[in-house]
Scaffold this motif. Structure first.
Motif, PDB file in Angstrom:
ATOM      1  N   LEU A  46       7.268 -18.606 -39.227  1.00 36.07           N
ATOM      2  CA  LEU A  46       7.765 -19.937 -39.589  1.00 36.07           C
ATOM      3  C   LEU A  46       8.035 -20.761 -38.334  1.00 36.07           C
ATOM      4  O   LEU A  46       7.742 -21.962 -38.285  1.00 36.07           O
ATOM      5  CB  LEU A  46       9.033 -19.816 -40.431  1.00 36.07           C
ATOM      6  N   SER A  49       4.631 -21.970 -37.158  1.00 34.96           N
ATOM      7  CA  SER A  49       3.867 -22.850 -38.043  1.00 34.96           C
ATOM      8  C   SER A  49       4.599 -24.128 -38.416  1.00 34.96           C
ATOM      9  O   SER A  49       3.966 -25.097 -38.840  1.00 34.96           O
ATOM     10  CB  SER A  49       3.487 -22.109 -39.333  1.00 34.96           C
ATOM     11  N   ASP A  50       5.911 -24.155 -38.265  1.00 35.98           N
ATOM     12  CA  ASP A  50       6.716 -25.309 -38.667  1.00 35.98           C
ATOM     13  C   ASP A  50       7.416 -25.882 -37.442  1.00 35.98           C
ATOM     14  O   ASP A  50       8.293 -25.232 -36.854  1.00 35.98           O
ATOM     15  CB  ASP A  50       7.732 -24.883 -39.731  1.00 35.98           C
ATOM     16  N   PHE A  53      11.307 -26.060 -37.542  1.00 35.51           N
ATOM     17  CA  PHE A  53      11.965 -24.766 -37.416  1.00 35.51           C
ATOM     18  C   PHE A  53      11.789 -24.207 -36.012  1.00 35.51           C
ATOM     19  O   PHE A  53      12.707 -23.602 -35.446  1.00 35.51           O
ATOM     20  CB  PHE A  53      11.422 -23.777 -38.446  1.00 35.51           C
ATOM     21  N   HIS A 177      18.749 -23.989 -39.042  1.00 37.91           N
ATOM     22  CA  HIS A 177      18.814 -25.442 -38.805  1.00 37.91           C
ATOM     23  C   HIS A 177      20.262 -25.886 -38.607  1.00 37.91           C
ATOM     24  O   HIS A 177      20.558 -26.699 -37.724  1.00 37.91           O
ATOM     25  CB  HIS A 177      18.196 -26.195 -39.978  1.00 37.91           C
ATOM     26  N   TYR A 237       3.869 -15.507 -44.944  1.00 34.94           N
ATOM     27  CA  TYR A 237       4.301 -15.391 -43.552  1.00 34.94           C
ATOM     28  C   TYR A 237       3.878 -14.080 -42.902  1.00 34.94           C
ATOM     29  O   TYR A 237       3.671 -14.041 -41.686  1.00 34.94           O
ATOM     30  CB  TYR A 237       5.810 -15.635 -43.459  1.00 34.94           C
TER      31      TYR A 237
END
Length: 258
Positions: A46, A49-50, A53, A177, A237
């Motif tokens: 994650l 890919s993000d 994040f 976050h 994932y």
């Protein structure tokens, strides 16, 4: 502490003893908030890919390898004498840290997140298992959208408790976050993104047998237990983790987080 990037995520080359020693030193001496994460393949993929994040994970000060695939990737980059023999599993790291603070009143724990009933069970379990550990407070934030003053309410409770070890169980990626985006405003202490550890230790969710954990198959047990909630996450994932690992090795490059 030495770190090695695994699909861009800087993982600490450490065991439980090393992680706990680092954590307690920061809890005792730091005048700011310090962030700790136990990362599995979901967290690593994650973060790669993000972009949002990945930005949050860059704010973390210690990221330990929670999953065996991350340990295997680390060991592939380390000389034989430095290779790890086990992962640093988040729920066990929590127990090891509690054990390390038994009878030491200078260390105070705060439990943030989960249901009221879960927090009550946790405090009862920890009081019985670790007599002499100071659980300074606990707070269950409201579910769904938080009111505008919720951050001030949570941080006031942490500050008033005098806690310097704060376990944040809001679920991934919300907890990461929250820690990262408010890090410069949080009361001093060590903040952990602890995921499902609350539910495990409260006895609400069963953990995979030890032999499945050792061979890196905990995800299969979790999917079998909660297929509707977890199948898509693990399939997505875990696949991304394998893809990024192979791509990095074929390119001969160590990619950074976005």
């Amino acid at each position: 502490m030495r770190t090695v990037p695994v699909i861009g995520l800087p993982l600490a080359c450490t065991d439980y003893a090393g992680a706990v020693a680092w954590i307690l030193d920061k809890a005792a001496t730091s005048s700011t908030a310090v962030a700790v994460e136990a990362a599995n393949t979901h967290v690593a993929a994650l973060a790669r890919s993000d972009a949002a994040f990945g930005e949050s994970m860059r704010a973390f000060d210690l990221i330990v390898p929670d999953g065996m695939p991350l340990v295997w990737s680390l060991n592939a980059a380390l000389p034989p004498a430095e290779r790890l023999t086990d992962r640093v599993y988040g729920p066990t790291l929590m127990l090891e840290t509690l054990e390390g603070t038994t009878g030491k009143p200078e260390f105070r724990h705060f439990l943030l997140g989960g249901k009221e009933s879960t927090l009550e069970k946790l405090q009862s379990v920890f009081a019985g298992r670790f007599p002499g550990v100071a659980i300074a407070g606990a707070y269950s934030p409201p579910f769904g959208e938080w009111p505008e003053d919720e951050f001030e309410r949570m941080t006031a409770k942490i500050r008033e408790s005098g806690a310097n070890l704060i376990w944040v169980g809001l679920g991934c990626p919300k907890q990461e976050h929250w820690i990262a985006r408010h890090k410069d405003r949080l009361p001093p202490g060590v903040y952990f993104g602890i995921g499902a550890a609350f539910a495990f230790h409260a006895g609400e969710v069963s953990q995979a047998p030890a032999f499945l954990q050792r061979c890196g198959m905990e995800w299969a047990y979790r999917i079998a237990a909660e297929p509707r909630r977890l199948f898509r996450r693990y399939f997505t994932y875990n696949s991304l983790f394998v893809w990024y690992t192979l791509r990095d090795r074929m390119s001969g490059k160590t990619n950074r987080l976005p």
